[in-house]
Design a protein around this motif. Structure first.
Motif, PDB file in Angstrom:
ATOM      1  N   TYR A   1      -4.567  -0.317   0.219  1.00 32.83           N
ATOM      2  CA  TYR A   1      -5.250  -0.837   1.396  1.00 32.83           C
ATOM      3  C   TYR A   1      -5.095   0.052   2.630  1.00 32.83           C
ATOM      4  O   TYR A   1      -5.697  -0.230   3.667  1.00 32.83           O
ATOM      5  N   GLU A   2      -4.299   1.097   2.538  1.00 33.87           N
ATOM      6  CA  GLU A   2      -4.065   1.926   3.727  1.00 33.87           C
ATOM      7  C   GLU A   2      -5.338   2.557   4.270  1.00 33.87           C
ATOM      8  O   GLU A   2      -5.579   2.519   5.501  1.00 33.87           O
ATOM      9  N   PRO A   3      -6.219   3.113   3.428  1.00 30.25           N
ATOM     10  CA  PRO A   3      -7.460   3.677   4.002  1.00 30.25           C
ATOM     11  C   PRO A   3      -8.328   2.629   4.689  1.00 30.25           C
ATOM     12  O   PRO A   3      -8.897   2.876   5.763  1.00 30.25           O
ATOM     13  N   VAL A   4      -8.432   1.457   4.083  1.00 28.88           N
ATOM     14  CA  VAL A   4      -9.241   0.391   4.691  1.00 28.88           C
ATOM     15  C   VAL A   4      -8.621  -0.064   6.000  1.00 28.88           C
ATOM     16  O   VAL A   4      -9.323  -0.321   6.991  1.00 28.88           O
ATOM     17  N   ALA A   5      -7.284  -0.158   6.047  1.00 28.91           N
ATOM     18  CA  ALA A   5      -6.601  -0.582   7.271  1.00 28.91           C
ATOM     19  C   ALA A   5      -6.834   0.420   8.393  1.00 28.91           C
ATOM     20  O   ALA A   5      -7.112   0.037   9.550  1.00 28.91           O
ATOM     21  N   GLU A   6      -6.718   1.717   8.110  1.00 30.26           N
ATOM     22  CA  GLU A   6      -6.945   2.729   9.145  1.00 30.26           C
ATOM     23  C   GLU A   6      -8.389   2.698   9.632  1.00 30.26           C
ATOM     24  O   GLU A   6      -8.664   2.857  10.829  1.00 30.26           O
ATOM     25  N   GLU A   7      -9.314   2.467   8.724  1.00 31.28           N
ATOM     26  CA  GLU A   7     -10.715   2.420   9.113  1.00 31.28           C
ATOM     27  C   GLU A   7     -10.999   1.261  10.054  1.00 31.28           C
ATOM     28  O   GLU A   7     -11.832   1.372  10.969  1.00 31.28           O
ATOM     29  N   ARG A   8     -10.293   0.131   9.869  1.00 29.80           N
ATOM     30  CA  ARG A   8     -10.523  -1.049  10.711  1.00 29.80           C
ATOM     31  C   ARG A   8      -9.591  -1.107  11.916  1.00 29.80           C
ATOM     32  O   ARG A   8      -9.581  -2.100  12.646  1.00 29.80           O
ATOM     33  N   GLY A   9      -8.796  -0.082  12.127  1.00 32.51           N
ATOM     34  CA  GLY A   9      -7.936  -0.035  13.296  1.00 32.51           C
ATOM     35  C   GLY A   9      -6.603  -0.735  13.128  1.00 32.51           C
ATOM     36  O   GLY A   9      -5.996  -1.161  14.132  1.00 32.51           O
ATOM     37  N   PHE A  10      -6.093  -0.881  11.906  1.00 29.26           N
ATOM     38  CA  PHE A  10      -4.812  -1.511  11.647  1.00 29.26           C
ATOM     39  C   PHE A  10      -3.763  -0.450  11.315  1.00 29.26           C
ATOM     40  O   PHE A  10      -4.088   0.649  10.834  1.00 29.26           O
ATOM     41  N   VAL A  11      -2.515  -0.792  11.565  1.00 24.76           N
ATOM     42  CA  VAL A  11      -1.372   0.021  11.152  1.00 24.76           C
ATOM     43  C   VAL A  11      -0.619  -0.760  10.079  1.00 24.76           C
ATOM     44  O   VAL A  11      -0.104  -1.854  10.340  1.00 24.76           O
ATOM     45  N   LEU A  12      -0.594  -0.219   8.889  1.00 16.96           N
ATOM     46  CA  LEU A  12       0.034  -0.897   7.751  1.00 16.96           C
ATOM     47  C   LEU A  12       1.466  -0.395   7.597  1.00 16.96           C
ATOM     48  O   LEU A  12       1.691   0.824   7.431  1.00 16.96           O
ATOM     49  N   VAL A  13       2.434  -1.285   7.686  1.00 14.65           N
ATOM     50  CA  VAL A  13       3.851  -0.937   7.639  1.00 14.65           C
ATOM     51  C   VAL A  13       4.491  -1.645   6.450  1.00 14.65           C
ATOM     52  O   VAL A  13       4.244  -2.836   6.224  1.00 14.65           O
ATOM     53  N   VAL A  14       5.330  -0.906   5.698  1.00 19.00           N
ATOM     54  CA  VAL A  14       6.059  -1.481   4.563  1.00 19.00           C
ATOM     55  C   VAL A  14       7.554  -1.357   4.835  1.00 19.00           C
ATOM     56  O   VAL A  14       8.071  -0.255   5.052  1.00 19.00           O
ATOM     57  N   VAL A  15       8.241  -2.495   4.847  1.00 19.08           N
ATOM     58  CA  VAL A  15       9.703  -2.529   4.993  1.00 19.08           C
ATOM     59  C   VAL A  15      10.240  -3.216   3.751  1.00 19.08           C
ATOM     60  O   VAL A  15      10.195  -4.447   3.629  1.00 19.08           O
ATOM     61  N   ALA A  16      10.736  -2.441   2.799  1.00 17.59           N
ATOM     62  CA  ALA A  16      11.126  -2.986   1.491  1.00 17.59           C
ATOM     63  C   ALA A  16      12.595  -2.707   1.219  1.00 17.59           C
ATOM     64  O   ALA A  16      13.041  -1.550   1.262  1.00 17.59           O
ATOM     65  N   GLU A  17      13.334  -3.769   0.940  1.00 22.28           N
ATOM     66  CA  GLU A  17      14.728  -3.623   0.534  1.00 22.28           C
ATOM     67  C   GLU A  17      14.768  -3.238  -0.948  1.00 22.28           C
ATOM     68  O   GLU A  17      14.158  -3.909  -1.780  1.00 22.28           O
ATOM     69  N   PRO A  18      15.467  -2.173  -1.297  1.00 25.34           N
ATOM     70  CA  PRO A  18      15.464  -1.739  -2.706  1.00 25.34           C
ATOM     71  C   PRO A  18      16.231  -2.715  -3.600  1.00 25.34           C
ATOM     72  O   PRO A  18      17.176  -3.387  -3.161  1.00 25.34           O
ATOM     73  N   GLY A  19      15.799  -2.760  -4.865  1.00 29.20           N
ATOM     74  CA  GLY A  19      16.521  -3.558  -5.861  1.00 29.20           C
ATOM     75  C   GLY A  19      16.232  -5.034  -5.849  1.00 29.20           C
ATOM     76  O   GLY A  19      16.944  -5.809  -6.492  1.00 29.20           O
ATOM     77  N   VAL A  20      15.188  -5.491  -5.149  1.00 29.63           N
ATOM     78  CA  VAL A  20      14.822  -6.910  -5.156  1.00 29.63           C
ATOM     79  C   VAL A  20      13.892  -7.131  -6.353  1.00 29.63           C
ATOM     80  O   VAL A  20      12.698  -6.810  -6.297  1.00 29.63           O
ATOM     81  N   THR A  21      14.440  -7.651  -7.419  1.00 32.41           N
ATOM     82  CA  THR A  21      13.675  -7.789  -8.662  1.00 32.41           C
ATOM     83  C   THR A  21      13.460  -9.250  -9.003  1.00 32.41           C
ATOM     84  O   THR A  21      14.316 -10.098  -8.741  1.00 32.41           O
ATOM     85  N   VAL A  22      12.312  -9.514  -9.594  1.00 27.30           N
ATOM     86  CA  VAL A  22      11.985 -10.853 -10.075  1.00 27.30           C
ATOM     87  C   VAL A  22      11.365 -10.704 -11.456  1.00 27.30           C
ATOM     88  O   VAL A  22      10.930  -9.613 -11.841  1.00 27.30           O
ATOM     89  N   ARG A  23      11.352 -11.788 -12.189  1.00 27.42           N
ATOM     90  CA  ARG A  23      10.643 -11.795 -13.465  1.00 27.42           C
ATOM     91  C   ARG A  23       9.262 -12.406 -13.225  1.00 27.42           C
ATOM     92  O   ARG A  23       9.155 -13.563 -12.827  1.00 27.42           O
ATOM     93  N   GLY A  24       8.221 -11.608 -13.448  1.00 33.30           N
ATOM     94  CA  GLY A  24       6.883 -12.104 -13.178  1.00 33.30           C
ATOM     95  C   GLY A  24       5.812 -11.221 -13.788  1.00 33.30           C
ATOM     96  O   GLY A  24       6.088 -10.200 -14.435  1.00 33.30           O
ATOM     97  N   ASP A  25       4.569 -11.622 -13.550  1.00 33.54           N
ATOM     98  CA  ASP A  25       3.393 -10.909 -14.030  1.00 33.54           C
ATOM     99  C   ASP A  25       2.960  -9.924 -12.941  1.00 33.54           C
ATOM    100  O   ASP A  25       2.578 -10.326 -11.839  1.00 33.54           O
ATOM    101  N   ARG A  26       3.007  -8.619 -13.248  1.00 33.91           N
ATOM    102  CA  ARG A  26       2.696  -7.600 -12.232  1.00 33.91           C
ATOM    103  C   ARG A  26       1.270  -7.767 -11.698  1.00 33.91           C
ATOM    104  O   ARG A  26       1.033  -7.671 -10.483  1.00 33.91           O
ATOM    105  N   HIS A  27       0.310  -7.999 -12.587  1.00 31.45           N
ATOM    106  CA  HIS A  27      -1.081  -8.117 -12.158  1.00 31.45           C
ATOM    107  C   HIS A  27      -1.275  -9.313 -11.226  1.00 31.45           C
ATOM    108  O   HIS A  27      -1.943  -9.197 -10.176  1.00 31.45           O
TER     109      HIS A  27
END
Length: 455
Positions: free
Chosen positions: A323-349
């Motif tokens: 979504y970064e290209p779409v965000a820049e085109e619409r004037g948004f700043v996309l920021v990701v703050v992710a703590e490493p190692g946070v795992t869950v059991r789930g469906d990726r899709h």
């Protein structure tokens, strides 16, 4: 040569709280209570038998004492042993038995026979037990004892045991009937509830007595199942109503455009534009039906389980790159703050689809500024958060927007079908999680909480 090392695992130890908790769970079970009830019935039966035996035996002893006193009063001396000596011809020579008892053989050994006794002026035949001895010269000695008291006692014991057995049988039958009626009453409550549910009353529930036994656990599970069925049936009715209401307008628009295209005499650009608009409307309708189908499959559990261990930070970064290209085109700043190692059991899709729906909503309604994706863990939960700086959602409407086809007034002018957040909630529920909408001061913060943090 490889050498393998093995380490014995220590034996499992139980702490006092664990033992106490296990004991409490055991006491609350219906099987334990049934065993206690059986024990009480058995104890009551045995106690009743013992009391009956004691009472009858005491009465027998009292009656024997009274009979002895009557015999002493009449002047008859109690005889404990009887004896007689007979000659080779069978004639009694000496002893306190007048004659040889009839029907008794003259061979040596133990004998049982009837003894004629004079009791209170009349003759009675009492059972006797004795032994015959051979004496030199062809004489024989018979020593015997009156065993009428022992015979009477045995008769009393037999009678007592017979009555005691009947009493124990009656108590057992009564106790078994009471226990079976109690058990059948609980089962009948389940049957009655099932019958009412089958007749269409989905609001009825199995009574829970608060005993925490197996029947209460069964009732709680059945009630949760009925809650889920009622929720699904209500949702189906709502979907039917919403589809009938919300799809009526776009279908009417499509029909109107096609009619105009059909009646356009020129058949030029106007007709092509009408057909193009109808195709776009049909695409939106298909998207709506696909979203409804996805929600229905998620809520019903019809989708195949493709769960795996996922790092939520990887899911967040992948969505941000998309979504970064779409965000820049619409004037948004996309920021990701992710703590490493946070795992869950789930469906990726499915989790990626939920995150892209949230990003799509943020880019569509926030108007500009920063859109933050955060991944972190707290209190044993994995949290995935999307926050924007837009107008937000009033607190009174935050629960309603998670329902199907709900669109607030400011968003009605933008394309959409009101199913994005509903699909997000269905995906999160599929993963045993929850969705929380909060104020970002300003803006909206959507937090996905997963109840189990896998390691």
């Amino acid at each position: 040569m490889a050498v393998e090392k093995f380490q014995l695992s220590p034996a499992r130890s139980w702490s006092a709280p664990q033992l106490l908790g296990s004991a409490r769970r055991l006491v609350r079970t219906h099987a334990f209570r049934l065993a206690v009830l059986y024990f009480l019935v058995f104890a009551a039966s045995v106690l009743g038998v013992l009391l009956f035996v004691y009472w009858t035996s005491a009465n027998f002893v009292e009656r024997q004492t009274e009979a002895t006193l009557d015999a002493e009063i009449t002047g008859l001396a109690e005889q404990y042993a009887q004896c007689v000596v007979i000659d080779p011809d069978g004639k009694a020579l000496v002893g306190n038995i007048a004659a040889w008892p009839s029907g008794v053989p003259t061979r040596s050994g133990w004998l049982s026979f009837g003894l004629e006794r004079n009791v209170s002026g009349h003759s009675e035949t009492h059972p006797a037990r004795g032994r015959l001895f051979a004496i030199p010269g062809g004489y024989r000695l018979l020593v015997a004892r009156d065993i009428s008291d022992a015979t009477a006692f045995r008769g009393e014991v037999r009678s007592t045991l017979l009555w005691a057995g009947l009493i124990a049988l009656c108590i057992g039958l009564v106790g078994g009937t009471v226990m079976s009626r109690n058990m059948l009453r609980r089962v009948e409550q389940v049957n009655r509830t099932s019958e009412r549910v089958m007749t269409g009353d989905l609001s009825d529930r199995v009574p829970v007595h608060g005993t925490s036994d197996e029947f209460d656990q069964l009732a709680a599970n059945l009630n949760r199942m009925l809650d889920q069925i009622e929720r699904l049936m209500t949702a189906m009715r709502e979907v039917t109503d919403d589809v009938a209401h919300d799809l009526k307008t776009p279908l009417s628009r499509m029909r109107s455009r096609l009619e105009r295209a059909l009646t356009d005499p020129s058949g030029g650009c106007g007709q092509s534009e009408a057909i193009r608009a109808a195709i776009e409307e049909a695409d939106r309708l298909l998207a709506t039906f696909n979203a409804l189908l996805s929600i229905a499959e998620l809520e019903s559990g019809a989708l195949a389980d493709q769960s795996e261990l996922l790092d939520l930070s990887e899911v967040a970064r992948s969505a941000a790159e998309l979504y970064e290209p779409v965000a820049e085109e619409r004037g948004f700043v996309l920021v990701v703050v992710a703590e490493p190692g946070v795992t869950v059991r789930g469906d990726r899709h499915l989790l990626s689809q939920a995150l892209t729906n949230l990003l799509d909503n943020a880019l569509k309604y926030a108007g500009g500024g920063e859109v933050a994706i955060r991944v972190f863990s707290r209190d044993g939960q994995a949290l995935l958060e999307v926050a924007d700086r837009g107008p937000g959602i009033p607190e009174a409407d935050r629960e309603a927007v998670l329902d199907r086809f709900v669109r607030l007034e400011p968003s009605r002018t933008t394309p959409g079908n009101g199913l994005g957040l509903s699909l997000v909630r269905a995906i999160v529920r599929r993963h045993n999680g929850s969705v929380l909408l909060q104020d970002n001061e300003p803006g909206l913060q959507v937090q996905l909480r997963f109840t189990v943090l896998a390691s």
